[in-house]
Design a protein around this motif. Structure first.
Motif, PDB file in Angstrom:
ATOM      1  N   HIS A   6     -49.714   2.773  -7.912  1.00  0.00           N
ATOM      2  CA  HIS A   6     -50.088   4.186  -7.873  1.00  0.00           C
ATOM      3  C   HIS A   6     -51.293   4.475  -8.766  1.00  0.00           C
ATOM      4  CE1 HIS A   6     -46.414   4.959  -5.680  1.00  0.00           C
ATOM      5  NE2 HIS A   6     -45.747   4.278  -6.603  1.00  0.00           N
ATOM      6  N   GLN A   9     -52.899   8.092  -8.084  1.00  0.00           N
ATOM      7  CA  GLN A   9     -52.099   9.174  -8.640  1.00  0.00           C
ATOM      8  C   GLN A   9     -52.185   9.186 -10.169  1.00  0.00           C
ATOM      9  OE1 GLN A   9     -51.065   7.068  -6.317  1.00  0.00           O
ATOM     10  NE2 GLN A   9     -50.352   8.281  -4.584  1.00  0.00           N
ATOM     11  N   GLU A  12     -55.481  10.641 -11.091  1.00  0.00           N
ATOM     12  CA  GLU A  12     -55.431  12.098 -10.890  1.00  0.00           C
ATOM     13  C   GLU A  12     -54.770  12.781 -12.075  1.00  0.00           C
ATOM     14  OE1 GLU A  12     -53.357  12.746  -7.237  1.00  0.00           O
ATOM     15  OE2 GLU A  12     -55.190  13.353  -6.217  1.00  0.00           O
ATOM     16  N   MET A  13     -53.673  12.211 -12.547  1.00  0.00           N
ATOM     17  CA  MET A  13     -52.962  12.788 -13.686  1.00  0.00           C
ATOM     18  C   MET A  13     -53.839  12.782 -14.938  1.00  0.00           C
ATOM     19  SD  MET A  13     -50.123  13.886 -12.739  1.00  0.00           S
ATOM     20  CE  MET A  13     -49.657  14.253 -14.407  1.00  0.00           C
ATOM     21  N   PHE A  74     -47.164  22.270 -11.275  1.00  0.00           N
ATOM     22  CA  PHE A  74     -47.519  21.293 -10.248  1.00  0.00           C
ATOM     23  C   PHE A  74     -46.662  20.040 -10.375  1.00  0.00           C
ATOM     24  CE2 PHE A  74     -50.078  17.539  -9.137  1.00  0.00           C
ATOM     25  CZ  PHE A  74     -50.193  17.759  -7.770  1.00  0.00           C
ATOM     26  N   LEU A  75     -46.534  19.539 -11.603  1.00  0.00           N
ATOM     27  CA  LEU A  75     -45.727  18.323 -11.813  1.00  0.00           C
ATOM     28  C   LEU A  75     -44.244  18.580 -11.545  1.00  0.00           C
ATOM     29  CD1 LEU A  75     -47.445  16.915 -15.004  1.00  0.00           C
ATOM     30  CD2 LEU A  75     -47.667  16.111 -12.652  1.00  0.00           C
ATOM     31  N   TYR A  76     -43.766  19.743 -11.904  1.00  0.00           N
ATOM     32  CA  TYR A  76     -42.362  20.079 -11.668  1.00  0.00           C
ATOM     33  C   TYR A  76     -42.088  20.159 -10.167  1.00  0.00           C
ATOM     34  CZ  TYR A  76     -37.901  22.469 -11.927  1.00  0.00           C
ATOM     35  OH  TYR A  76     -36.592  22.804 -11.787  1.00  0.00           O
ATOM     36  N   ASN A  77     -42.979  20.791  -9.404  1.00  0.00           N
ATOM     37  CA  ASN A  77     -42.805  20.878  -7.953  1.00  0.00           C
ATOM     38  C   ASN A  77     -42.954  19.515  -7.295  1.00  0.00           C
ATOM     39  OD1 ASN A  77     -42.354  23.628  -7.984  1.00  0.00           O
ATOM     40  ND2 ASN A  77     -44.515  24.119  -7.741  1.00  0.00           N
ATOM     41  N   LEU A  78     -43.817  18.687  -7.843  1.00  0.00           N
ATOM     42  CA  LEU A  78     -43.991  17.339  -7.303  1.00  0.00           C
ATOM     43  C   LEU A  78     -42.717  16.513  -7.481  1.00  0.00           C
ATOM     44  CD1 LEU A  78     -46.519  15.929  -6.096  1.00  0.00           C
ATOM     45  CD2 LEU A  78     -46.797  14.850  -8.309  1.00  0.00           C
ATOM     46  N   GLN A  79     -42.055  16.697  -8.596  1.00  0.00           N
ATOM     47  CA  GLN A  79     -40.858  15.949  -8.899  1.00  0.00           C
ATOM     48  C   GLN A  79     -39.685  16.394  -8.019  1.00  0.00           C
ATOM     49  OE1 GLN A  79     -39.424  16.551 -12.861  1.00  0.00           O
ATOM     50  NE2 GLN A  79     -38.058  14.788 -12.805  1.00  0.00           N
ATOM     51  N   ASN A  80     -39.641  17.666  -7.654  1.00  0.00           N
ATOM     52  CA  ASN A  80     -38.510  18.211  -6.897  1.00  0.00           C
ATOM     53  C   ASN A  80     -38.704  18.145  -5.397  1.00  0.00           C
ATOM     54  OD1 ASN A  80     -37.011  18.738  -9.159  1.00  0.00           O
ATOM     55  ND2 ASN A  80     -37.894  20.768  -9.419  1.00  0.00           N
ATOM     56  N   GLU A  81     -39.747  17.513  -4.919  1.00  0.00           N
ATOM     57  CA  GLU A  81     -39.936  17.411  -3.462  1.00  0.00           C
ATOM     58  C   GLU A  81     -39.085  16.316  -2.871  1.00  0.00           C
ATOM     59  OE1 GLU A  81     -44.052  16.992  -2.580  1.00  0.00           O
ATOM     60  OE2 GLU A  81     -44.439  19.102  -2.880  1.00  0.00           O
TER      61      GLU A  81
END
Length: 81
Positions: A6, A9, A12-13, A74-81
């Motif tokens: 990755h 990614q 990007e982070m 953004f990171l929280y939503n990415l984790q919960n997908e």
């Protein structure tokens, strides 16, 4: 098994963190050094110089805080997908 897959990614982070933290720090340092220089050149205008620099610094801090909250969301939503 391979290695780390990755890279994009991860970069990007690093980029998002750089924008949210390092860029505001650069502007704070730039305006802070300008304020110190102006105070050295015009000591009688101390309050005016500090107020002028204070507003700029306050706006950068608010923008930085919003960027960090956005990064967290953004990171929280990415984790919960």
């Amino acid at each position: 098994m391979g290695g780390f897959r990755h890279w994009f990614q991860g970069l990007e982070m690093i980029g998002m963190f750089f924008v949210a933290v390092a860029v505001p720090c650069f502007f704070i340092a730039l305006w802070g050094s300008k304020m110190i220089n102006d105070l050295g050149n015009h000591p009688s205008k101390s309050a005016q110089i500090q107020a002028s620099a204070g507003w700029k610094i306050l706006l950068v801090e608010i923008a930085s805080f919003v960027l960090l909250i956005g990064l967290y969301a953004f990171l929280y939503n990415l984790q919960n997908e």
